[in-house]
Design an enzyme around this catalytic site. Structure first.
Site, PDB file in Angstrom:
ATOM      1  N   SER A  34       3.646   0.767  11.076  1.00  0.00           N
ATOM      2  CA  SER A  34       4.111  -0.399  10.319  1.00  0.00           C
ATOM      3  C   SER A  34       5.365  -0.937  10.983  1.00  0.00           C
ATOM      4  O   SER A  34       6.103  -0.198  11.640  1.00  0.00           O
ATOM      5  CB  SER A  34       4.427   0.001   8.874  1.00  0.00           C
ATOM      6  OG  SER A  34       5.118  -1.039   8.193  1.00  0.00           O
TER       7      SER A  34
ATOM      8  N   TYR B 148       8.055   4.741   2.215  1.00  0.00           N
ATOM      9  CA  TYR B 148       7.086   4.131   3.114  1.00  0.00           C
ATOM     10  C   TYR B 148       7.673   4.003   4.517  1.00  0.00           C
ATOM     11  O   TYR B 148       7.032   4.377   5.505  1.00  0.00           O
ATOM     12  CB  TYR B 148       6.663   2.763   2.582  1.00  0.00           C
ATOM     13  CG  TYR B 148       5.592   2.089   3.416  1.00  0.00           C
ATOM     14  CD1 TYR B 148       4.259   2.435   3.260  1.00  0.00           C
ATOM     15  CD2 TYR B 148       5.909   1.125   4.363  1.00  0.00           C
ATOM     16  CE1 TYR B 148       3.259   1.836   4.028  1.00  0.00           C
ATOM     17  CE2 TYR B 148       4.928   0.516   5.135  1.00  0.00           C
ATOM     18  CZ  TYR B 148       3.604   0.876   4.955  1.00  0.00           C
ATOM     19  OH  TYR B 148       2.633   0.288   5.719  1.00  0.00           O
TER      20      TYR B 148
END
Length: 263
Positions: free
Chosen positions: A151, A174
């Site tokens: 990501s 995350y």
């Protein structure tokens, strides 16, 4: 389903590809592209996603296996079923991620420990377990390609301004998990390089999924391309890394993020 196509450059015909998170938005785009090009597919996802039913729509060249990537026994079973059905594994694509209830609301200063553990267990530990078991099989074969989904928030910090006046967010767990995935990729990519197993990752960003208008507008204003990503725009990088076109690439992070990390 779309007609079969032959791709002489990004050739994956006949390759056995294992895809975790295969029933999700990006997963479905990847499955469709690989199936069109003659790959044999093992679609792994949580039981609630019903990967077996999804796989059945692609015929005998595809099987579905309910899998909990955070559980070592479940991952071992996934490998066993892959080998039982197809005899080998050529490509592993780690496309899974966890977004448990309360995930978006948590702030770094009060983020619940149980949510942290769950996100890290799936995103990072799960990627380690699949890399370990499938990588071991690839080493026995003398060849293989592992593709991990990272990501932008494993590359750069999220910008809090993006999440003002909308219901979206980017929790600390995350970012930490995806940063770990990138470093795991680099480590394994170098560690296994001389033994024929390549490990790379792809960094997508802002994949459109019927987001609320306020978030989409703010994201587009902050993106160099002035729009969100389409799920199918991940396919080119997947085909590159899954095929022999990337035979000299390992430990790399392919950025498919519209220039987000470039400014």
């Amino acid at each position: 389903m779309s007609e079969q196509v032959f791709d002489p450059v990004f050739n994956v015909a006949g390759k056995t590809v294992v895809l975790t998170g295969g029933c999700g938005l990006i997963g479905r785009a990847i499955v469709e592209a690989l199936h069109q090009r003659g790959a044999k597919l093992v679609i792994a996802d949580v039981e609630a996603a019903d990967p077996e039913a999804f796989a059945a729509s692609f015929g005998d060249s595809c099987i579905g296996v309910p899998t909990d990537v955070a559980d070592a026994n479940s991952v071992a079973q996934l490998l066993s079923k892959t080998l039982e059905h197809f005899g080998q594994v050529d490509v592993l694509i780690n496309n899974h991620h966890a977004k448990p209830k309360g995930f978006l609301e948590g702030q770094a200063e009060n983020f619940p420990e149980e949510l942290w553990d769950h996100v890290l267990d799936v995103n990072l530990k799960g990627t380690f377990l699949t890399c370990r078991d499938f990588g071991s099989q690839m080493l026995k074969q003398g060849a293989g390609s592992v593709i991990n989904m990272a990501s932008t928030y494993g590359v750069v910090s999220s910008n809090p301004a993006l999440y003002e006046d909308n219901q979206m967010g980017n929790p600390v767990a995350y970012s930490a998990s995806k940063g770990g995935v990138i470093m795991l990729t680099q480590y394994l990519g170098c560690y296994w390089a001389s033994r024929g197993v390549r490990v790379n990752c792809i960094t997508p960003h802002g994949v459109w999924n019927h987001h609320e208008e306020a978030f989409e507008n703010r994201f587009s204003a902050m993106s160099p391309m002035k729009r969100m990503m389409k799920a199918e725009e991940i396919v080119g990088s997947v085909l590159y890394l899954a095929s022999d076109a990337s035979s000299y690439s390992t430990g790399s992070n392919v950025l498919v993020e519209g220039g987000w990390t470039a400014w």
